[in-house]
Design an enzyme around this catalytic site. Sequence first.
Site, PDB file in Angstrom:
ATOM      1  N   ASP A 246       0.803  -1.228   0.000  1.00 29.27           N
ATOM      2  CA  ASP A 246       0.000   0.000   0.000  1.00 29.27           C
ATOM      3  C   ASP A 246       0.831   1.271   0.000  1.00 29.27           C
ATOM      4  OD1 ASP A 246       0.690  -0.586   2.830  1.00 29.27           O
ATOM      5  OD2 ASP A 246      -0.488   1.219   3.212  1.00 29.27           O
TER       6      ASP A 246
ATOM      7  N   ASP B 116       5.805   0.295   3.253  1.00 32.02           N
ATOM      8  CA  ASP B 116       6.159  -0.934   3.958  1.00 32.02           C
ATOM      9  C   ASP B 116       5.912  -2.135   3.047  1.00 32.02           C
ATOM     10  OD1 ASP B 116       3.414  -1.191   3.915  1.00 32.02           O
ATOM     11  OD2 ASP B 116       3.139  -0.683   6.026  1.00 32.02           O
TER      12      ASP B 116
ATOM     13  N   TYR C 270      -5.063   0.433   9.316  1.00 36.54           N
ATOM     14  CA  TYR C 270      -6.249   0.718   8.494  1.00 36.54           C
ATOM     15  C   TYR C 270      -7.500   0.329   9.263  1.00 36.54           C
ATOM     16  CZ  TYR C 270      -3.107   1.917   4.772  1.00 36.54           C
ATOM     17  OH  TYR C 270      -2.134   2.537   4.031  1.00 36.54           O
TER      18      TYR C 270
ATOM     19  N   GLU D 171       5.600   9.739   3.232  1.00 43.21           N
ATOM     20  CA  GLU D 171       5.281   8.402   2.724  1.00 43.21           C
ATOM     21  C   GLU D 171       4.317   8.481   1.542  1.00 43.21           C
ATOM     22  OE1 GLU D 171       4.365   3.956   4.490  1.00 43.21           O
ATOM     23  OE2 GLU D 171       3.739   5.696   5.654  1.00 43.21           O
TER      24      GLU D 171
END
Length: 511
Positions: free
Chosen positions: A99, A102, A250, A488
């Site tokens: 996503d 990571d 999430y 990120e």
Amino acid sequence: MASFGFSFTLGLLLSCIFTTLILCNATIPGHYHNPVHRHRHHPRVASHNYKDALTKSILFFEGQRSGKLPPNQRLNWRRDSGLSDGSALHVDLVGGYYDAGDNVKFGFPMAFTTTMLSWSVIEFGGLMKGELQNAKEAIRWATDYLLKATAHPGTIYVQVGDANRDHACWERPEDMDTPRSVYKIDANTPGSEVAGETAAALAAASLVFRRSDPVYSKLLVRRAMRVFEFADKHRGAYSNGLKKYVCPFYCDYSGYQDELLWGAAWLHKATKNPTYLGYIQTNGHILGAAQFDNTFGWDNKHVGARILLSKAFLVQKLPALHEYKGHSDNFICSILPGSSSTQYTPGGLLFKMNDSNMQYVTSTSFMILAYAKYLTSSHQVVNCGGTTVTPKRLKAIAKRQVDYLLGDNPMKMSYMVGYGPRYPQRIHHRGSSLPCMASHPAKIQCSSGFSVMKSQSPNPNILVGAVIGGPDQNDRFPDDRSDYEQSEPATYINAPLVGALAYLAHSFGQL
């Protein structure tokens, strides 16, 4: 000795960076040059090369791929990874996307990414020309995985990888040795939000492939119907049953009602089955159709459902959904510059929150452009307390947000990696920040990479097209790798931007 070991590891890894820049970024298309193409017959002059940004925004997804990479992989600093994913539960879950920065595959944001990439193509794919095939390939990489994740009726595999263990390492996806744990939802551990979003993704993607691959399209829509039935029948939040695995990463904060409405809206669009229209009419208000919120992202889909359903009324002339024009107008009025319910930075950027704010910039910009398209088609406008807001004004608002992202901001910096003369050099992304396999074939151990993560050296592998979290509420951006909130990238930041860039590139004669 500890300090010597740290220094030696850091020196060894940093010594690879120059080699990495040469070996790993040699074939990146159009990376160092961003000319603004002027179409000689076009009356307006573009401030940005939206076509180049479009190309790069789609290319980014290749850098996020998990699984066995294809021969035509363009970001060739990446290699195969996660080839045994799913084996913990004896299923095949190879593929899909990481996503963000990571090495975990989170099903909830991956499905939302797929829905928004598909919507980008549905609305603006006809303008994409040579990039349309690349966009479809990006969608298919996700839907092939989502089909695997939903292959067993009554079960959806919603995550691969132990997020806490993964985050305790800073290692390349090609090296990862953290547990590839598999988490699922079923009748006993429901997850209506992730199931509803997965249904939306499969339904939306079925429209993308309806003409080019009708067999695949039918497979997608049939699966979407089955998954939605599961989401609606077994109601509950996956954040409850899987809380210690999916939260706080999430976690679902907005409830699952919005995903049920969103999923039904996409199935109505994909199937034209009156059952879904009846479901929306019966359950719309219960599921929050009129609820006032104006934040659209991976968690909250109310705004998206309203805009999508307004199209059925404005463009397809479906009177049963007339109220969604009013709901959509309320959203538009609430996010206009000067509105008391939406904050903008001094430099003019929509600002929702500190953590990954740019996702709301791109999703809102797409929503505005899609709604402007529907209004134009139906010869309608928005009335905000006596002020008429035309589609032309909406397009200008969205363009201003995209232009800020691409460099028209107080930092004079593009927030898309690889676009423009100045862009973030130290993004929070494991694979991008560590030497690539070609320059450093030896394994980089779990904790060894943190010496690079904490360093000030630029990332050696250019994750072209990655859009990061962006500046703070005062337009400041430190370009600090450890600052994941601002540095990120994420797939769901790029997905709606693809559609917005296609529209702008076409508007200025670049496509």
